[in-house]
Design a protein around this motif. Structure first.
Motif, PDB file in Angstrom:
ATOM      1  N   PRO A 365     -21.471 109.484  23.911  1.00  0.00           N
ATOM      2  CA  PRO A 365     -21.003 108.935  25.189  1.00  0.00           C
ATOM      3  C   PRO A 365     -19.536 109.265  25.461  1.00  0.00           C
ATOM      4  O   PRO A 365     -18.752 109.489  24.542  1.00  0.00           O
ATOM      5  CB  PRO A 365     -21.192 107.423  25.015  1.00  0.00           C
ATOM      6  N   ALA A 366     -19.183 109.264  26.740  1.00  0.00           N
ATOM      7  CA  ALA A 366     -17.806 109.499  27.160  1.00  0.00           C
ATOM      8  C   ALA A 366     -17.006 108.202  27.100  1.00  0.00           C
ATOM      9  O   ALA A 366     -17.544 107.123  26.817  1.00  0.00           O
ATOM     10  CB  ALA A 366     -17.783 110.077  28.576  1.00  0.00           C
ATOM     11  N   ALA A 367     -15.713 108.313  27.374  1.00  0.00           N
ATOM     12  CA  ALA A 367     -14.811 107.165  27.268  1.00  0.00           C
ATOM     13  C   ALA A 367     -15.262 106.003  28.148  1.00  0.00           C
ATOM     14  O   ALA A 367     -15.217 104.838  27.734  1.00  0.00           O
ATOM     15  CB  ALA A 367     -13.392 107.592  27.628  1.00  0.00           C
ATOM     16  N   GLU A 368     -15.690 106.301  29.388  1.00  0.00           N
ATOM     17  CA  GLU A 368     -16.136 105.230  30.291  1.00  0.00           C
ATOM     18  C   GLU A 368     -17.335 104.490  29.710  1.00  0.00           C
ATOM     19  O   GLU A 368     -17.463 103.279  29.860  1.00  0.00           O
ATOM     20  CB  GLU A 368     -16.500 105.814  31.658  1.00  0.00           C
ATOM     21  N   SER A 369     -18.208 105.226  29.034  1.00  0.00           N
ATOM     22  CA  SER A 369     -19.403 104.610  28.461  1.00  0.00           C
ATOM     23  C   SER A 369     -19.060 103.725  27.267  1.00  0.00           C
ATOM     24  O   SER A 369     -19.742 102.725  27.014  1.00  0.00           O
ATOM     25  CB  SER A 369     -20.409 105.684  28.066  1.00  0.00           C
ATOM     26  N   HIS A 370     -18.017 104.079  26.508  1.00  0.00           N
ATOM     27  CA  HIS A 370     -17.594 103.197  25.413  1.00  0.00           C
ATOM     28  C   HIS A 370     -17.215 101.823  25.963  1.00  0.00           C
ATOM     29  O   HIS A 370     -17.537 100.787  25.369  1.00  0.00           O
ATOM     30  CB  HIS A 370     -16.412 103.807  24.667  1.00  0.00           C
ATOM     31  N   VAL A 371     -16.545 101.795  27.095  1.00  0.00           N
ATOM     32  CA  VAL A 371     -16.136 100.518  27.684  1.00  0.00           C
ATOM     33  C   VAL A 371     -17.357  99.708  28.097  1.00  0.00           C
ATOM     34  O   VAL A 371     -17.475  98.524  27.763  1.00  0.00           O
ATOM     35  CB  VAL A 371     -15.194 100.752  28.878  1.00  0.00           C
ATOM     36  N   SER A 372     -18.281 100.330  28.819  1.00  0.00           N
ATOM     37  CA  SER A 372     -19.465  99.588  29.275  1.00  0.00           C
ATOM     38  C   SER A 372     -20.340  99.178  28.094  1.00  0.00           C
ATOM     39  O   SER A 372     -20.930  98.095  28.101  1.00  0.00           O
ATOM     40  CB  SER A 372     -20.259 100.423  30.284  1.00  0.00           C
ATOM     41  N   MET A 373     -20.420 100.018  27.048  1.00  0.00           N
ATOM     42  CA  MET A 373     -21.190  99.647  25.865  1.00  0.00           C
ATOM     43  C   MET A 373     -20.573  98.444  25.158  1.00  0.00           C
ATOM     44  O   MET A 373     -21.291  97.536  24.712  1.00  0.00           O
ATOM     45  CB  MET A 373     -21.256 100.829  24.897  1.00  0.00           C
ATOM     46  N   GLY A 374     -19.254  98.432  25.044  1.00  0.00           N
ATOM     47  CA  GLY A 374     -18.593  97.302  24.394  1.00  0.00           C
ATOM     48  C   GLY A 374     -18.836  96.007  25.133  1.00  0.00           C
ATOM     49  O   GLY A 374     -19.147  94.972  24.530  1.00  0.00           O
ATOM     50  N   ARG A 375     -18.719  96.052  26.447  1.00  0.00           N
ATOM     51  CA  ARG A 375     -18.977  94.847  27.245  1.00  0.00           C
ATOM     52  C   ARG A 375     -20.432  94.420  27.124  1.00  0.00           C
ATOM     53  O   ARG A 375     -20.731  93.238  27.002  1.00  0.00           O
ATOM     54  CB  ARG A 375     -18.615  95.096  28.709  1.00  0.00           C
ATOM     55  N   ALA A 376     -21.337  95.400  27.136  1.00  0.00           N
ATOM     56  CA  ALA A 376     -22.760  95.071  27.050  1.00  0.00           C
ATOM     57  C   ALA A 376     -23.099  94.432  25.704  1.00  0.00           C
ATOM     58  O   ALA A 376     -23.906  93.493  25.639  1.00  0.00           O
ATOM     59  CB  ALA A 376     -23.600  96.331  27.269  1.00  0.00           C
ATOM     60  N   PHE A 377     -22.475  94.923  24.626  1.00  0.00           N
ATOM     61  CA  PHE A 377     -22.763  94.324  23.325  1.00  0.00           C
ATOM     62  C   PHE A 377     -22.205  92.910  23.231  1.00  0.00           C
ATOM     63  O   PHE A 377     -22.839  92.021  22.648  1.00  0.00           O
ATOM     64  CB  PHE A 377     -22.208  95.179  22.195  1.00  0.00           C
ATOM     65  N   ALA A 378     -21.038  92.684  23.800  1.00  0.00           N
ATOM     66  CA  ALA A 378     -20.490  91.327  23.821  1.00  0.00           C
ATOM     67  C   ALA A 378     -21.425  90.385  24.571  1.00  0.00           C
ATOM     68  O   ALA A 378     -21.649  89.237  24.154  1.00  0.00           O
ATOM     69  CB  ALA A 378     -19.102  91.332  24.462  1.00  0.00           C
ATOM     70  N   VAL A 379     -21.998  90.857  25.674  1.00  0.00           N
ATOM     71  CA  VAL A 379     -22.961  90.046  26.428  1.00  0.00           C
ATOM     72  C   VAL A 379     -24.203  89.770  25.586  1.00  0.00           C
ATOM     73  O   VAL A 379     -24.745  88.653  25.587  1.00  0.00           O
ATOM     74  CB  VAL A 379     -23.329  90.747  27.751  1.00  0.00           C
ATOM     75  N   GLU A 380     -24.677  90.785  24.836  1.00  0.00           N
ATOM     76  CA  GLU A 380     -25.828  90.584  23.963  1.00  0.00           C
ATOM     77  C   GLU A 380     -25.538  89.521  22.911  1.00  0.00           C
ATOM     78  O   GLU A 380     -26.390  88.678  22.608  1.00  0.00           O
ATOM     79  CB  GLU A 380     -26.222  91.903  23.290  1.00  0.00           C
TER      80      GLU A 380
END
Length: 410
Positions: A365-380
């Protein structure tokens, strides 16, 4: 010139061990015992790279100077000639009271030369380099300096123009293991890898055991997880097993069982989250091995040698890996492990994310995707009851790379 602060080991977080060098400390992300039995220099390099390692301190300083020695990986062939682009300097990130505040680099560095075909390497002697952060608040504040995720960093000295003491912040201890995506490949810097984003969003104290290319259910990693103090553990498994074509389904399922059982020997009731691979269209229905083709601009584009027919013969695709991981977790829950959960990695990066930000090299994933992945995991984690809260947003300077508010150290 600020006064030198003795390098207190209590300032360093995110390392499994700190080893004395001639003039400083080398953070390790595997145990010293494990370092003696690693199979090659590739995984040894990963264990020394400082993903998730940071200085955590409280200070009223306006300026910090960090003396380091850094090694950047240079890919070489069997004759020692460079393959691909020269490595760029990794970023040191400044976080003040939980908010990203700036970025700097070590102006001087040397190379760790690695032949990925033989997985053997050698290191140059790294020069002393100084990373400078100016413009700190000058009032009592919690400061973190996140080290680069792809460099081997020796910590030599710290200077400040104010009082420095170890951080007083106490947070839930989260230990995570995964592949290159977890280590940070594709992210802008150490504080913007998806585990770092998730930790900041959910208020967790991260120990990142992401090992690029080396999340292959190794026993020495399981033992490190077993022995590490932890309030929460997550393991993101599968992609490297497929990449390297190291197991078929018959071997993978009991290997995962044994890996989790070893963790449970040290953490019988610690919350344990098993995460499957994120979406990767290249390998969803095809097995490995994968390989990198070097393009005309010296960038990499990943392809696979696997065929669909080989999946029917027992080879692993990502779809099969997800099926196996879900079955293992469900079986362990039926057998009485109430503190284990399965998370489908496509909830972190799935079809909608692919449509918005495709994998730039067909794998990471690109840099933008790292941010959205991190937020998504926190939500999980919050959904599973493993995080009390999630912050409203990630600062824009983290999500898009931002303009550093501190200058590069020189």
């Amino acid at each position: 010139m600020p006064d030198r602060v003795p390098f207190d080991r209590r300032l360093v977080r995110g390392a499994v061990a700190l080893v004395d060098s001639e003039d400083g400390l080398i953070p390790l992300r595997l145990t010293e015992e494990s370092m003696q039995v690693l199979p090659d220099d590739w995984v040894r390099r990963c264990a020394k790279q400082t993903s998730g390692v940071r200085l955590a301190l409280r200070t009223d300083a306006t300026r910090l100077e960090l003396d380091v020695r850094v090694l950047r990986t240079l890919s070489v062939d069997g004759a020692g000639a460079r393959v691909g682009p020269l490595p760029q300097p990794g970023a040191f990130d400044l976080v003040v009271d939980g908010v990203f505040a700036g970025r700097a680099v070590a102006p001087e560095g040397a190379h760790h030369r690695l032949d990925f075909s033989t997985k053997r390497g050698s290191a140059d002697t790294a020069p002393l380099s100084t990373v400078v952060f100016d413009g700190l608040p000058g009032v009592d504040a919690e400061i973190e300096v996140w080290l680069p995720f792809e460099e081997i960093t020796t910590l030599v000295a710290l200077r400040a123009d104010g009082e420095v003491e170890p951080s007083r912040r106490q947070q839930t201890r989260w230990v995570h293991h995964g592949s290159s995506i977890s280590q940070g490949v594709g992210a802008r810097s150490g504080a913007s890898t998806w585990p770092a984003i998730a930790a900041r969003e959910a208020g967790l104290d991260l120990l990142n055991l992401g090992l690029a290319g080396n999340a292959v259910v190794d026993p020495f990693v399981a033992r490190t997880l077993r022995d590490a103090p932890a309030d929460l553990i997550s393991v993101k498994l599968g992609i490297n097993v497929v990449n390297h074509d190291v197991m078929r389904r018959r071997a993978f399922e009991p290997a995962v069982e044994g890996f989790l059982a070893t963790i449970r020997d040290g953490h019988p009731s610690t919350p344990l989250v098993v995460v499957s691979p994120v979406l990767c269209p290249l390998l969803e229905d095809l097995p490995g091995p994968t390989y990198a083709a070097v393009t005309s601009d010296e960038s990499r584009w990943y392809l696979t040698k696997g065929t669909e027919a080989e999946v029917a013969e027992g080879k692993l695709s990502l779809s099969v890996v997800r099926e196996v991981l879900a079955e293992v977790v469900e079986r362990r829950r039926r057998l009485g492990d109430a503190q284990i959960w399965y998370v489908d990695g496509r909830t972190l990066y799935g079809e909608q994310d692919w449509a918005a930000h495709q994998l730039p090299d067909n794998l990471h994933p690109a840099a933008e995707s790292h941010v959205s992945m991190g937020r998504a995991f926190a939500v999980e984690l919050m959904r599973l009851g493993l995080a009390a809260h999630v912050r409203d947003r990630v600062p824009a300077s983290i999500s898009c790379g931002g303009s550093p508010s501190v200058r590069d150290g020189r």
